[in-house]
Design an enzyme around this catalytic site. Structure first.
Site: not given
Ligand code: ADP
Length: 316
Positions: A10, A71, A102, A124, A126, A128, A170
Site C-alpha cells: 500500500g 502487489r 507488514d 504504511t 495504518d 500497524d 486493517r
Molecule cells: P504491505 O507491505 O503494505 O503490507 P502487502 O501485504 O500487499 O502490502 O505486501 C506487499 C508485497 O510483499 C506482496 O505483494 C508480496 O510481493 C510481498 N510479500 C508479502 N508477504 C510475503 C512473504 N511471506 N514472502 C515473500 N514476499 C511477501
C-alpha cells in the site's frame, strides 16, 4: 556500494521523502542508488534506474510514491525471489532498502535470509508495524480523516444526525483513535476496543434527550457493515444516522511535515546503517529516536494497545 531502493504494498504519503533521503544521503556518502520500479515486481523484471541528486528534486512534497508500487503474490516463491537476487547481482547491487508495510517486511526478511543486505522502512498509513511508534504516512492520513470528520460534523449538526465514519487501519485502531480524538468523536470502535452496542444506544438516546445536535462514531474498517449499523441506530434511538466510508482518499495527499521529517530521518538512517555494515533489520522511531531491530523480532509481533483510547471515555 550500490544500493537499490523500492516501495511496495500500500502506498503512503512520505514514501517519496524516504526515497529522496536514501538517494541524497547515499550519494553524499559516495554510494550509487538505484530506484526499483513498482516494488518487488521491478526487482524480478529488472526495472531499475540510477537515481541522482537531481532525480529526486521536487519529490518531498508529492504524495504517493514516484517509483510506483505493486502487489506480487508470487514473491512468496523462492524461484521468483532468486530471479530478483540474480538481477541485483548482475548489476553489482549489494544492498536493498524496502519501504512498505507488514507484507513488504516479510518479503524483505526472505531476501535477507537468501544473503542480500536488506533494510526495511515502515511505510504504511495504518501504523500497524511493531517496533516503531509511528510509520511513514500515518500522520498525513490522520490529518485527512480529521478534515473529513470536521466536514461531516458540520452537516451532521445542521441535520441533527449521528455520523458513522469508517476509516482504514486493517488490524490496527490507531487511525481511528488518533483521528477520533482530534475530531471530537463520541465513540471510537477499533479491533482492540470492540463496540458495546447497548451502551452506545443508551448514550445516543441520552444525547438526543439533552438536545445535542450530532454525534460522531469513528470505526476501523472490516469490523461490521457501517450502513447496517446506521439503520440500527436510527431505529433504536430515533436519532437519524448515516455512514460514510472514507476509502482510498486516506492514502493520498501531500505528506504533512511529520511524515516528511520521518521519511527523511528513516531514509538517511537506513543508509547510515549500511555504512556501519548493519543489515537484516527494520528501522523505527521510539521516543523520538531512530532505532533498528532484526526483522524476526518484528514480523508476527503485536503492537502494544494504544494508550490514548482511555482518553476518549473521559473527554467525549
Ligand atoms: P504491505 O507491505 O503494505 O503490507 P502487502 O501485504 O500487499 O502490502 O505486501 C506487499 C508485497 O510483499 C506482496 O505483494 C508480496 O510481493 C510481498 N510479500 C508479502 N508477504 C510475503 C512473504 N511471506 N514472502 C515473500 N514476499 C511477501
Amino acid at each position: 556500494m550500490k544500493i537499490a531502493v523500492l516501495t511496495s504494498g500500500g502506498d503512503a504519503p512520505g514514501m517519496n521523502a524516504a526515497i529522496r533521503a536514501v538517494v541524497r544521503s547515499g550519494t553524499m556518502y559516495g554510494h550509487e542508488v538505484y530506484g526499483v520500479k513498482d516494488g518487488y515486481k521491478g526487482l524480478v523484471e529488472d526495472e531499475m534506474i540510477l537515481l541522482t541528486h537531481q532525480s529526486v528534486s521536487g519529490m518531498l512534497s508529492k504524495g504517493g510514491t514516484f517509483l510506483g508500487t505493486s502487489r506480487l503474490p508470487e514473491f512468496k516463491e523462492i524461484e521468483v525471489r532468486q530471479k530478483a537476487i540474480d538481477n541485483l547481482k548482475a548489476r553489482d547491487i549489494e544492498a536493498l532498502i524496502t519501504i512498505g508495510g507488514d507484507g513488504t517486511y516479510r518479503g524483505a526478511m526472505e531476501l535477507a535470509k537468501m544473503g542480500l543486505k536488506v533494510i526495511g522502512l515502515p511505510g504504511t498509513i495504518d501504523n500497524d508495524i511493531p517496533g516503531t511508534d509511528f510509520t511513514i504516512g500515518f500522520s498525513t492520513a490522520v490529518q485527512t480523516i480529521v478534515d473529513a470528520i470536521d466536514k461531516l460534523r458540520d452537516t451532521s449538526s445542521s441535520h441533527q444526525r449521528v455520523s458513522i465514519i469508517e476509516v482504514m487501519g486493517r488490524h490496527s485502531g490507531d487511525l481511528a483513535v488518533y483521528a477520533g480524538i482530534c475530531g471530537g468523536a463520541e465513540f471510537i470502535i477499533t479491533p482492540e476496543n470492540p463496540m458495546d452496542k447497548a451502551d452506545m444506544v443508551a448514550k445516543i438516546k441520552k444525547y438526543k434527550g439533552e438536545g445535542r445536535r450530532h454525534a460522531i462514531i469513528v470505526i476501523t474498517e472490516k469490523i461490521l457493515d457501517v450502513h447496517a449499523l446506521a439503520e440500527e441506530i436510527t431505529e433504536a434511538t430515533g436519532f437519524s444516522s448515516r455512514a460514510t466510508v472514507l476509502g482510498y482518499i486516506q492514502r493520498g495527499g501531500q505528506p504533512c511535515p511529520e511524515d516528511r521529517i520521518l521519511g527523511s530521518r528513516m531514509g538517511t538512517y537506513a543508509v547510515e546503517l549500511l555504512n556501519d555494515d548493519i543489515y537484516g533489520v527494520c528501522v523505527g522511531i521510539r521516543d523520538s529516536r531512530m532505532v533498528h531491530l532484526p526483522f524476526a523480532n518484528i514480523i508476527g509481533q503485536k503492537r502494544p494497545k494504544n494508550e490514548l483510547y482511555s482518553l476518549v471515555k473521559k473527554i467525549s
